[in-house]
Design a protein around this motif. Structure first.
Motif, mmCIF file in Angstrom:
data_model
loop_
_atom_site.group_PDB
_atom_site.id
_atom_site.type_symbol
_atom_site.label_atom_id
_atom_site.label_comp_id
_atom_site.label_asym_id
_atom_site.label_seq_id
_atom_site.Cartn_x
_atom_site.Cartn_y
_atom_site.Cartn_z
ATOM 1 N N ILE A 56 56.333 58.702 81.767
ATOM 2 C CA ILE A 56 56.646 57.573 80.887
ATOM 3 C C ILE A 56 57.655 56.650 81.562
ATOM 4 C CG2 ILE A 56 57.810 56.967 78.717
ATOM 5 C CD1 ILE A 56 56.386 59.491 77.522
ATOM 6 N N GLU A 57 58.678 57.237 82.182
ATOM 7 C CA GLU A 57 59.675 56.426 82.880
ATOM 8 C C GLU A 57 59.046 55.649 84.037
ATOM 9 O OE1 GLU A 57 62.608 55.900 81.726
ATOM 10 O OE2 GLU A 57 62.507 57.452 80.201
ATOM 11 N N ARG A 58 58.031 56.238 84.656
ATOM 12 C CA ARG A 58 57.378 55.599 85.799
ATOM 13 C C ARG A 58 56.492 54.434 85.356
ATOM 14 N NH1 ARG A 58 54.626 59.654 87.419
ATOM 15 N NH2 ARG A 58 56.222 60.507 88.755
ATOM 16 N N VAL A 59 55.706 54.624 84.290
ATOM 17 C CA VAL A 59 54.705 53.606 83.949
ATOM 18 C C VAL A 59 55.206 52.534 82.990
ATOM 19 C CG1 VAL A 59 52.782 55.174 84.401
ATOM 20 C CG2 VAL A 59 53.601 54.903 82.070
ATOM 21 N N THR A 60 56.251 52.809 82.201
ATOM 22 C CA THR A 60 56.683 51.782 81.239
ATOM 23 C C THR A 60 57.127 50.478 81.909
ATOM 24 O OG1 THR A 60 58.826 52.913 81.006
ATOM 25 C CG2 THR A 60 57.201 53.307 79.293
ATOM 26 N N PRO A 61 57.842 50.497 83.041
ATOM 27 C CA PRO A 61 58.163 49.204 83.667
ATOM 28 C C PRO A 61 56.912 48.481 84.187
ATOM 29 C CG PRO A 61 59.592 50.930 84.532
ATOM 30 C CD PRO A 61 58.530 51.597 83.722
ATOM 31 N N MET A 62 55.967 49.231 84.752
ATOM 32 C CA MET A 62 54.748 48.611 85.286
ATOM 33 C C MET A 62 53.913 47.975 84.176
ATOM 34 S SD MET A 62 53.458 51.208 88.282
ATOM 35 C CE MET A 62 53.313 52.624 87.223
ATOM 36 N N LEU A 63 53.861 48.647 83.022
ATOM 37 C CA LEU A 63 53.065 48.144 81.895
ATOM 38 C C LEU A 63 53.872 47.200 81.005
ATOM 39 C CD1 LEU A 63 51.351 51.493 80.785
ATOM 40 C CD2 LEU A 63 50.374 49.674 82.199
ATOM 41 N N GLN A 64 55.138 46.996 81.347
ATOM 42 C CA GLN A 64 56.062 46.221 80.516
ATOM 43 C C GLN A 64 56.002 46.733 79.073
ATOM 44 O OE1 GLN A 64 55.046 42.106 81.222
ATOM 45 N NE2 GLN A 64 56.041 42.142 83.209
ATOM 46 N N PHE A 65 56.144 48.038 78.967
ATOM 47 C CA PHE A 65 56.020 48.762 77.710
ATOM 48 C C PHE A 65 57.412 48.983 77.132
ATOM 49 C CE2 PHE A 65 54.976 52.218 74.889
ATOM 50 C CZ PHE A 65 53.619 52.083 74.624
ATOM 51 N N GLN A 66 57.615 48.631 75.876
ATOM 52 C CA GLN A 66 58.918 48.761 75.232
ATOM 53 C C GLN A 66 58.953 50.034 74.381
ATOM 54 O OE1 GLN A 66 61.523 46.637 75.869
ATOM 55 N NE2 GLN A 66 60.080 45.835 77.372
ATOM 56 N N ILE A 67 59.902 50.928 74.678
ATOM 57 C CA ILE A 67 60.075 52.142 73.883
ATOM 58 C C ILE A 67 61.546 52.298 73.521
ATOM 59 C CG2 ILE A 67 58.081 53.372 74.840
ATOM 60 C CD1 ILE A 67 60.074 54.975 76.562
ATOM 61 N N ASP A 68 61.779 52.900 72.361
ATOM 62 C CA ASP A 68 63.138 53.193 71.929
ATOM 63 C C ASP A 68 63.443 54.679 72.004
ATOM 64 O OD1 ASP A 68 63.840 50.509 71.353
ATOM 65 O OD2 ASP A 68 62.690 50.627 69.499
ATOM 66 N N GLY A 69 62.429 55.496 72.235
ATOM 67 C CA GLY A 69 62.628 56.933 72.356
ATOM 68 C C GLY A 69 61.305 57.659 72.485
ATOM 69 N N VAL A 70 61.375 58.869 73.035
ATOM 70 C CA VAL A 70 60.189 59.705 73.216
ATOM 71 C C VAL A 70 60.584 61.156 73.001
ATOM 72 C CG1 VAL A 70 58.329 60.432 74.771
ATOM 73 C CG2 VAL A 70 59.270 58.133 74.972
ATOM 74 N N GLU A 71 59.716 61.912 72.339
ATOM 75 C CA GLU A 71 59.880 63.355 72.200
ATOM 76 C C GLU A 71 58.566 64.024 72.574
ATOM 77 O OE1 GLU A 71 61.271 64.510 68.340
ATOM 78 O OE2 GLU A 71 62.838 62.979 68.342
ATOM 79 N N VAL A 72 58.668 65.148 73.257
ATOM 80 C CA VAL A 72 57.487 65.925 73.640
ATOM 81 C C VAL A 72 57.646 67.334 73.077
ATOM 82 C CG1 VAL A 72 56.119 66.847 75.561
ATOM 83 C CG2 VAL A 72 57.212 64.597 75.776
ATOM 84 N N THR A 73 56.627 67.805 72.388
ATOM 85 C CA THR A 73 56.606 69.168 71.867
ATOM 86 C C THR A 73 55.400 69.870 72.470
ATOM 87 O OG1 THR A 73 57.587 68.422 69.795
ATOM 88 C CG2 THR A 73 56.532 70.590 69.779
ATOM 89 N N LEU A 74 55.621 71.083 72.984
ATOM 90 C CA LEU A 74 54.547 71.845 73.616
ATOM 91 C C LEU A 74 54.499 73.253 73.049
ATOM 92 C CD1 LEU A 74 55.931 70.487 76.765
ATOM 93 C CD2 LEU A 74 53.476 70.502 76.611
ATOM 94 N N GLU A 75 53.304 73.827 73.044
ATOM 95 C CA GLU A 75 53.156 75.243 72.720
ATOM 96 C C GLU A 75 52.022 75.803 73.557
ATOM 97 O OE1 GLU A 75 50.314 75.390 68.811
ATOM 98 O OE2 GLU A 75 52.448 75.020 68.460
ATOM 99 N N ALA A 76 52.156 77.068 73.901
ATOM 100 C CA ALA A 76 51.160 77.738 74.728
ATOM 101 C C ALA A 76 50.651 78.965 73.989
ATOM 102 C CB ALA A 76 51.757 78.148 76.069
ATOM 103 N N LEU A 77 49.388 79.245 74.184
ATOM 104 C CA LEU A 77 48.760 80.437 73.624
ATOM 105 C C LEU A 77 48.501 81.399 74.779
ATOM 106 C CD1 LEU A 77 47.528 81.858 71.175
ATOM 107 C CD2 LEU A 77 45.397 80.661 71.664
ATOM 108 N N ARG A 78 49.037 82.619 74.646
ATOM 109 C CA ARG A 78 48.931 83.626 75.711
ATOM 110 C C ARG A 78 48.101 84.799 75.226
ATOM 111 N NH1 ARG A 78 51.456 88.488 76.709
ATOM 112 N NH2 ARG A 78 51.805 89.019 78.878
ATOM 113 N N GLN A 79 47.170 85.231 76.056
ATOM 114 C CA GLN A 79 46.445 86.465 75.767
ATOM 115 C C GLN A 79 47.135 87.608 76.495
ATOM 116 O OE1 GLN A 79 42.436 85.857 77.260
ATOM 117 N NE2 GLN A 79 42.906 86.901 79.171
#
Length: 134
Positions: A56-79
């Motif tokens: 996100i930090e890499r592409v937002t300047p190239m796309l001239q994308f305006q953001i005020d914040g970002v959150e990422v939530t992940l979960e994994a399923l393990r067998q």
């Protein structure tokens, strides 16, 4: 080509320490688990989250994308047998007034140019979405 290096060592039966550059991370290598350190799966998910956030930090300047914040939530399923991850799910929440089309463009770029996301998606299904906060 880029070259990455991490050195890890066992401290005792309860934990280990990984070093890269001037950074250190305590590793949960205790068979009983630890609350004050991440286990290997949590570290892997953290690497994926960092990859997405850095993307996100890499592409937002190239796309001239305006953001005020970002959150990422992940979960994994393990067998259990054999032990492996069989799915990774994610949600990226962006605080932005950009259009839905621009949010979709951001999402595609995050996945397309992420070293960790590309590596993991070749080994395990990586499913998720990006949505607007609120």
């Amino acid at each position: 080509m880029m070259d990455y290096r991490v050195h890890a060592r066992r401290i005792d039966a309860h934990g280990s320490l990984a070093r890269a550059k001037a950074a250190e991370v305590v590793l949960d290598t205790d068979l009983a688990g630890r609350q004050d350190a991440m286990n290997p799966v949590e570290l892997l998910l953290s690497a994926l989250a960092a990859c997405m956030l850095k993307g996100i930090e890499r592409v937002t300047p190239m796309l001239q994308f305006q953001i005020d914040g970002v959150e990422v939530t992940l979960e994994a399923l393990r067998q259990d047998a054999p032990p492996k991850l069989v799915a990774i799910r994610y949600e990226i929440v962006v605080d932005s007034a950009e259009t839905e089309q621009r949010l979709d463009l951001l999402h595609r770029n995050i996945l397309k140019y992420g070293t960790i996301s590309n590596t993991l998606s070749a080994a395990v299904p990586l499913e998720g979405h990006l949505r607007r906060k609120g």
